[in-house]
Design a protein around this motif. Structure first.
Motif, short mmCIF file in Angstrom:
data_model
loop_
_atom_site.label_atom_id
_atom_site.label_comp_id
_atom_site.label_asym_id
_atom_site.label_seq_id
_atom_site.Cartn_x
_atom_site.Cartn_y
_atom_site.Cartn_z
N ARG A 26 12.57 -5.72 -8.76
CA ARG A 26 12.71 -6.14 -7.35
C ARG A 26 11.36 -6.37 -6.67
O ARG A 26 11.31 -6.90 -5.57
N GLU A 27 10.28 -5.95 -7.31
CA GLU A 27 8.95 -6.13 -6.69
C GLU A 27 8.12 -7.22 -7.39
O GLU A 27 6.90 -7.23 -7.31
N THR A 51 13.47 -12.60 -15.04
CA THR A 51 13.59 -11.48 -14.09
C THR A 51 14.76 -10.57 -14.47
O THR A 51 14.63 -9.34 -14.45
N SER A 65 13.33 -1.04 -10.36
CA SER A 65 12.19 -0.70 -9.50
C SER A 65 11.03 -1.66 -9.74
O SER A 65 10.26 -1.96 -8.83
N ARG A 92 14.56 -6.66 -15.56
CA ARG A 92 15.39 -5.64 -14.92
C ARG A 92 16.16 -4.84 -15.98
O ARG A 92 16.18 -3.61 -15.95
N THR A 127 3.92 -7.43 -10.47
CA THR A 127 4.45 -6.60 -9.38
C THR A 127 3.51 -6.69 -8.19
O THR A 127 2.31 -6.92 -8.34
N ASN A 128 4.08 -6.50 -7.00
CA ASN A 128 3.28 -6.51 -5.78
C ASN A 128 2.79 -5.10 -5.46
O ASN A 128 2.97 -4.18 -6.27
N THR A 174 6.59 -10.92 -8.36
CA THR A 174 6.21 -12.22 -7.84
C THR A 174 5.89 -13.11 -9.03
O THR A 174 5.22 -12.68 -9.96
N TYR A 185 -6.02 -4.70 -9.03
CA TYR A 185 -5.01 -3.87 -8.36
C TYR A 185 -5.58 -2.57 -7.81
O TYR A 185 -4.98 -1.96 -6.92
N ASN A 211 3.91 -2.86 -3.62
CA ASN A 211 4.92 -1.81 -3.41
C ASN A 211 5.28 -1.05 -4.68
O ASN A 211 6.02 -0.09 -4.65
N TYR A 212 4.81 -1.56 -5.79
CA TYR A 212 5.15 -0.92 -7.06
C TYR A 212 3.88 -0.42 -7.75
O TYR A 212 2.85 -1.09 -7.72
N SER A 213 3.97 0.73 -8.36
CA SER A 213 2.86 1.16 -9.22
C SER A 213 3.34 2.21 -10.21
O SER A 213 4.37 2.85 -10.01
#
Ligand code: ADP
Ligand code: MG
Length: 326
Positions: free
Chosen positions: A213-214, A200, A210, A204, A234-235, A216, A267, A237-239
């Motif tokens: 932090r999203e 992780t 950005s 980063r 990424t979940n 999993t 997705y 909240n991110y794209s």
């Protein structure tokens, strides 16, 4: 014969990033914990990679650049690993046919380091004794100096550098405990990941917070098709406009369009229109089941039961996305 060797070598080594990828894999194979890379002119002029791995013995210098010579296949069963690592014993030989290659190395058991240059697969004079620390330094200069057509087909130095940075970043994420650095000669590091880092943190460092932090984590193991997969995704909240798909199969950076498209498809139900996720995925397959007929430099791989395995991974990703984590 030299021309044929050169053409064959140009097939294996297609651009600076591609040569560097092979060199990084060699450093990792040599159990390095720290790998430092310096390039000039997008790697076209100069690539230097310094590791702290087991090193090359003086007596082995004469064979490391011979085609199909490898220290990594001891037993007959090991031949199955050809399927993951491609045509073994080809990288250094190939590089020596299309560039000026210098190797400096020291093993733990030898008192001094040795340095030698190679031309067309052969030593250009005996290894010279020099001072140096344990590990290996490889310098590749004037890539494709003898292949003008190939050289002209390459992109600009800055684009080649981007490809190099991309490869280094991905290996740094996959091998998070190994320290990596990349810089242009005489400048500051563009990439630096510390020894003993985690995935992780390295995502980063390389792709930004950005994404990090999203993320999993996910992992799965399948007994029927005998594979393991783990990674970070990424979940909702991110794209991003272009999908980032970092895929390692048996520790080798590869492309697999079927898997990429299938996961991306999941997705589309959750992200804004035309937006995509970031996925890092490490897939471990039985080496026997990866297609040996695909040349490693083509990157695109196929494997046995691909359709089923893609489906299982995709289903697991979807489950994670939905948050029903079982
Ligand atoms: P392969 O990796 O398939 O064996 P290469 O042409 O990439 O073939 O490398 C040839 C050999 O050179 C390796 O088998 C290994 O013994 C030696 N070698 C190359 N790079 C390194 C390194 N960084 N550290 C130690 N040994 C190395
Ligand atoms: Mg190799």
């Amino acid at each position: 014969e030299t021309v044929i060797n050169r053409i064959a070598a140009g097939e294996v080594i297609q651009r600076p990033a591609n040569a560097l990828k092979e060199l990084i894999e060699n450093s990792l194979d040599a159990k390095s914990t720290n790998i430092q890379i310096t390039v000039k002119n997008g790697g076209l002029k100069y690539i230097q990679i310094q590791d702290n791995g087991v090193g090359i013995r003086k007596d082995d210098f004469s064979i490391v650049c011979e085609r199909f010579t490898t220290s990594k296949l001891q037993k007959f069963e090991d031949l199955s690993s050809i399927s993951t690592y491609g045509f073994r014993g080809e990288a250094l030989a190939s590089i020596s046919h299309v560039a000026h290659l210098t190797i400096q190395s020291k093993t733990a058991s030898e008192k001094c380091a040795y340095r030698a240059q190679f031309i067309d697969g052969k030593l250009n004079g005996p290894p010279k004794l020099i001072a140096g620390n344990q590990g290996t330094q490889i310098i590749v200069e004037d890539l494709f100096y003898n292949m003008n057509v190939r050289k002209r087909a390459l992109k600009s130095a800055s684009e080649e550098y981007q490809k190099i940075a991309d490869v280094v970043g991905k290996y740094a994420i996959h091998n998070a405990s190994v320290g990596f650095s990349l810089k242009k000669f005489g400048e500051n590091n563009d990439i630096r990941t510390p020894v003993g880092s985690n995935q992780t943190d390295n995502i980063r460092t390389i792709y930004g917070n950005s994404i990090a932090r999203e993320l999993t984590e996910f992992s799965l193991e399948d007994d029927k098709y005998k594979f393991k997969a783990n990674g970070q995704m990424t979940n909702v909240n991110y794209s991003t406009k272009r999908m980032n798909f970092l895929l390692f199969i048996n520790h080798r950076l590869v492309e697999c369009q079927s898997l990429k498209k299938s996961i991306d498809q999941v997705y589309t139900n959750y992200l804004p229109k035309n937006m995509h996720p970031f996925i890092y995925l490490s897939l471990k397959l039985d080496p026997k089941n990866v297609d040996v007929n695909v040349h490693p430099t083509k990157h695109e791989v196929h494997f046995l039961n691909e359709e089923q395995i893609v489906e299982i991974i995709t289903a697991a990703v979807e489950k994670k996305l939905l948050g029903c984590n079982n």
